[in-house]
Motif scaffolding. Structure first.
Motif, mmCIF file in Angstrom:
data_model
loop_
_atom_site.group_PDB
_atom_site.id
_atom_site.type_symbol
_atom_site.label_atom_id
_atom_site.label_comp_id
_atom_site.label_asym_id
_atom_site.label_seq_id
_atom_site.Cartn_x
_atom_site.Cartn_y
_atom_site.Cartn_z
ATOM 1 N N VAL A 152 149.375 -11.512 32.438
ATOM 2 C CA VAL A 152 149.209 -12.748 33.195
ATOM 3 C C VAL A 152 150.376 -13.706 32.900
ATOM 4 N N ALA A 168 151.210 -8.837 41.949
ATOM 5 C CA ALA A 168 150.310 -7.709 41.777
ATOM 6 C C ALA A 168 150.316 -6.850 43.034
ATOM 7 N N THR A 254 144.217 -2.623 36.090
ATOM 8 C CA THR A 254 143.185 -3.556 36.544
ATOM 9 C C THR A 254 143.764 -4.956 36.686
ATOM 10 N N VAL A 255 144.558 -5.380 35.697
ATOM 11 C CA VAL A 255 145.138 -6.719 35.755
ATOM 12 C C VAL A 255 146.078 -6.853 36.950
ATOM 13 N N PHE A 256 146.894 -5.821 37.192
ATOM 14 C CA PHE A 256 147.896 -5.932 38.247
ATOM 15 C C PHE A 256 147.448 -5.351 39.587
ATOM 16 N N ALA A 257 146.167 -5.066 39.741
ATOM 17 C CA ALA A 257 145.659 -4.478 40.983
ATOM 18 C C ALA A 257 146.511 -3.281 41.400
ATOM 19 N N TRP A 258 146.871 -2.453 40.432
ATOM 20 C CA TRP A 258 147.721 -1.287 40.679
ATOM 21 C C TRP A 258 146.811 -0.116 41.013
ATOM 22 N N GLN A 263 142.380 2.028 37.215
ATOM 23 C CA GLN A 263 141.544 1.097 37.960
ATOM 24 C C GLN A 263 140.320 1.831 38.515
#
Lengths: 309, 544
Positions: A152, A168, A254-258, A263
């Motif tokens: 973040v 992201a 998950t954090v970067f919507a990858w 995910q």
């Protein structure tokens, strides 16, 4: 060469046994988790009849032993089954996600290893100086910073303020930069520490002193003579690190919507999607086995004395 | 050491200074954010005009959501966010407006026979599906028959099983014959589950009758593609019967992390996001680059009390627990204001809602008094709450435990992951050792009948989710009567009476309805909501 072939066969054999063990373990573990996949999929508002119908459609109303036999039978012919959550073949979903995870893991490994080796060499050669302490502190930070924090942070600086890279998603070629660097931080820290330790060991040895005595250039001594001899533990740690990296990739994705496997793993565990979780863990296990094999092959390249028999 | 010099040293020190700079930049990140305006988008879109009725040849609206769809099939999906996405392409006969009132969509009007057993819909004419197929009564009939077909997986089929047969006497009339009266059926038909697909498309685009992956409907946007874990995208449907959208493309980005969604909005990568980190709401409201819409919702948040537990059998004890909780303070300090205190056992947007006379205002002295009246002391209760399922759920549970401790009730919350949680709270009474648990309930449509299932013995686990094991014959009689009553005014009165009785019996600690925050770029306007945790962006356009 004959020795090498039988080594390969033995290696393949142990790999298959390992994978079988992973398959059994994951089959049991997902079912040990409390929670009912049919209920999760049906949602809170579904009636018991609908939940029961869904359980039957998914095959989860059969005895576990029968489910296990079906799972192994399908696995033997390469069929990973159908996702409970999306009703689509697990293999198809994995195939669409795998390239993203490989891209991320490779980017992080390459960046993390290169940066880690450079930092480790710098640290070792300037032992107990200001820079050594700074780099040690930095690598300690890298190990301690959770990716959902460092990720973040990078987003705020490079996506919101500077707008250099997308925050992201995976829609642009530069989308890989921030998740790649975030994950690289993590592996860089381990590589730095191992490189430093291994280099310190080698730099103390006689041949290094001999090299200097011959009047060789300092940089050449460090990179050609010392580093090459320090390499085996470094490569080992990069290989071992790969498993950890896949774990870190779960959070990073998950954090970067990858849209990678990590995910999907989180979603699938939350939905108790047994077939999907089984498929993903098997793919992860295969990746770790392949990477460790590649590392073993690298040993011979780095150190010609290594023989496979 | 001495042999380390030259360029490499320079490199290392540069790297270190960069790292230091990075930390500095991060530290003042907040301030810098407000300084940089997304000027490029604002100006380019404004120059295109953007007044109502205008359309853009190529502009895209990007919405970041948290849920990766499990299915885009209207009958199979069960998640509000997913139905919200599907709504772009698929329309229902009837819908609700911002106040929760029934509004025509594909049906222009409907009437219910005096005996309540026949519902007739008069369909809108001149509507065609996105694949060119005409929308008519036959299409509706086929869709309803699919909805009722046991071979199709329909988790939320229950409200529709009352439909016995569907008739299409002419192209623009659909008649539903019911097995018994069901005054809430029209309301139920607003759910995306009852969306109308083009029947010919069921065997095309990779679809099968049992599983639709490419929904073709009549909506303002036509489905384009779904890349799992990444996005779902739509293109404007130029043959749409109603007002055409401004944006040529609509993309839903799948971003599971709330903080990441917020970052994407601030970085200009998303125009609209839902559910930002709740603790950032105040900062977002201060930020001139974005607009915050805190929409009311129908989701009631409560603590279900096990009314059959020996410790909680006395209603006075349950009332005491209600008086003990300082709802206002928790909403303000723990939920950052993103909730509205309950004054009935349902959200105000439901048909049949009416506020009660005594809303259990915070009164610890009265709580203690009620406890001693009931002869209870040293009460220790087993309490569980989920984490991350509802806005600030576990944090709120901890605050509530603090309130209860102040009246001498020991109830320290424990938490667990969601599938485990549902399995725990839905154990049948005999195996259920919980005294209280934190839960949210959003009815599938805005009718009190869908709220009352929480208070009926027939819905006790494992049959339903009436997890407080509450039963009151008076309430059940009122609800049974209301569920069949064709006269809507009488029906509302019956629910109102039931709600007052439930409130007094206190099977829950009544908490709040959770608000639904939508945040969007100030360069976009006409973003709205429905009171069912849905956002409305179909007619969004650039702000002037």
């Amino acid at each position: 060469m004959k020795g090498f072939t039988s080594y390969l066969v033995a290696r393949l054999g142990t790999s298959l046994v390992t994978l079988f063990g992973v398959a059994v373990a994951v089959f049991l573990l997902v079912r040990l988790l409390p929670g009912d996949p049919a209920r999760v999929i049906a949602g809170l508002l579904a009636t018991p009849d609908e939940v029961e119908r869904i359980r039957h459609q998914l095959g989860f109303d059969r005895p576990e032993t029968v489910q296990f036999a079906i799972f192994l039978g399908h696995l033997a012919v390469g069929d990973l089954g159908v996702s409970a959550r999306t009703s689509e073949p697990v293999a198809r979903e994995l195939a669409s996600r795998l390239p993203y995870t490989i891209e991320l893991a490779l980017a992080a490994t390459v960046v993390g290893s290169l940066a880690g080796i450079l930092a480790g060499v710098a640290s070792a050669t300037r032992r107990r100086t200001f820079w050594d302490y700074v780099l040690s502190l930095g690598s300690l930070g890298g190990i301690s910073m959770p990716v959902y924090w460092s990720g973040v942070l990078l987003m705020i600086v490079f996506a919101v303020d500077l707008r250099w890279f997308p925050a992201a998603g995976a829609s642009q070629p530069t989308s890989i930069v921030l998740p790649g660097v975030t994950l690289a931080f993590f592996s860089m820290a381990f590589v730095t520490r191992m490189t430093r330790a291994s280099m310190l060991d080698v730099l103390r040895q006689d041949f290094v002193r001999t090299a200097y005595a011959k009047g060789l250039d300092g940089r050449r001594v460090v990179f050609r003579h010392a580093l090459q001899n320090a390499f085996i533990p470094i490569v080992t740690v990069i290989g071992l690190q790969f498993g950890n990296l896949l774990g870190g990739a779960v959070l990073t994705e998950t954090v970067f919507a990858w849209p990678g496997l990590g995910q999907l793993l989180v979603q699938s565990i939350e939905a108790r999607d047994y077939p999907m979780v089984q498929g993903i863990i098997l793919v992860y296990a295969t990746m770790v086995i392949v990477v460790n094999f590649a590392v073993d092959m690298l040993y011979a390249y780095i150190d010609p004395r290594v023989r496979y028999t | 050491m001495r042999f380390w010099r030259g360029r490499t040293r320079a490199l290392v020190s540069t790297a270190a200074s960069l790292a230091a700079l990075l930390l500095l930049a991060a530290a003042c990140g907040g301030g810098a954010t407000t300084g940089t305006a997304p000027a490029s988008e604002a100006t380019s879109e404004a120059s295109e005009g953007g007044a109502a009725g205008q359309i853009s040849p190529d502009a895209t609206l990007t919405v970041a959501v948290g849920v990766d769809p499990d299915s885009l099939d209207p009958v199979q999906q069960t998640t509000t966010t997913v139905s919200n996405i599907v709504d772009s392409a698929v329309e229902t006969l009837v819908t609700v407006d911002q106040d929760g009132k029934l509004t025509p969509l594909l049906a222009e009007s409907w009437d219910v026979s005096p005996d309540g057993l026949t519902v007739t819909f008069h369909l809108r004419s001149g509507v065609s599906f996105q694949d060119g197929e005409p929308f008519d009564a036959q299409a509706v009939k086929k869709n309803f028959e699919r909805l009722l077909d046991p071979n199709v997986k329909v988790p939320q089929r229950a409200p529709f099983t009352v439909i016995q047969s569907v008739e299409a006497p002419d192209d623009s009339t659909v008649v539903l014959h019911l097995s018994h009266t069901s005054p809430a059926l029209v309301s139920a038909l607003t759910a995306t589950t009852a969306g109308i697909l083009a029947p010919d498309s069921w065997t095309q685009h990779g679809n099968s009758y049992e599983n639709i992956v490419f929904p073709v409907g009549t909506g303002p946007f036509a489905f384009k593609e779904y890349v799992k874990g990444d996005h779902v995208s739509f293109d404007r449907y130029d043959g749409y019967w109603g007002e055409k959208p401004y944006y040529a493309h609509l993309t839903f980005k799948i971003v599971p992390e709330a903080a990441t969604r917020e970052t994407m909005l601030l970085a200009g990568q998303a125009d609209v996001i839902i559910l930002p980190p709740i603790s950032d709401l105040a900062a977002l409201e201060q930020n001139p680059q974005v607009k915050v819409l805190v929409a009311p919702s129908d989701r009631t948040i409560f603590i279900a009390l096990n009314t059959q537990s020996p410790k909680l059998k006395d209603p006075r004890v349950r009332q005491a627990l209600n008086y003990a909780v300082d709802k206002d303070s928790i909403i303000k300090n723990v939920l950052f204001g993103a909730a509205t205190k309950l004054d009935a056992p349902s959200a105000p947007s439901l048909f049949g809602y009416c506020p009660v006379s005594d809303p259990y205002d915070y009164d610890p002295a009265k709580a203690k008094e009620l406890l001693s009246e009931a002869g209870v002391s040293n009460l220790s209760l087993k309490f569980i709450a989920p984490t991350g399922r509802y806005v600030q759920d576990f944090q709120a549970a901890q605050a509530i435990a603090g309130n209860l401790a102040a009246i001498g009730v020991d109830a320290n919350p424990e938490t667990m992951d969601w599938p485990t949680y549902i399995a725990t709270i839905t154990r049948p009474l005999a195996q259920n050792d919980l005294d209280m648990h934190f839960l949210g309930w959003a009815p599938s449509y805005l009718d009190a009948s869908q709220q009352m299932v929480q208070f009926e013995k027939s819905q006790w686990p494992p049959n339903g989710l009436a997890t407080s094991f509450y039963t009151n014959p008076d309430v059940e009689a009122l609800v049974a009567q209301a569920d069949q009553e064709v006269d809507q005014q009488k029906r509302a009165d019956l629910y109102c009476q039931a709600m007052q009785k439930i409130w007094d019996d206190a099977p829950w600690i009544f908490l709040w309805t959770q608000n639904f925050p939508i945040v969007y770029s100030a360069s976009v306007t006409n973003v709205g909501y429905l009171p069912i945790e849905k956002f409305v962006v179909l007619h969004a356009r650039p702000a002037k």
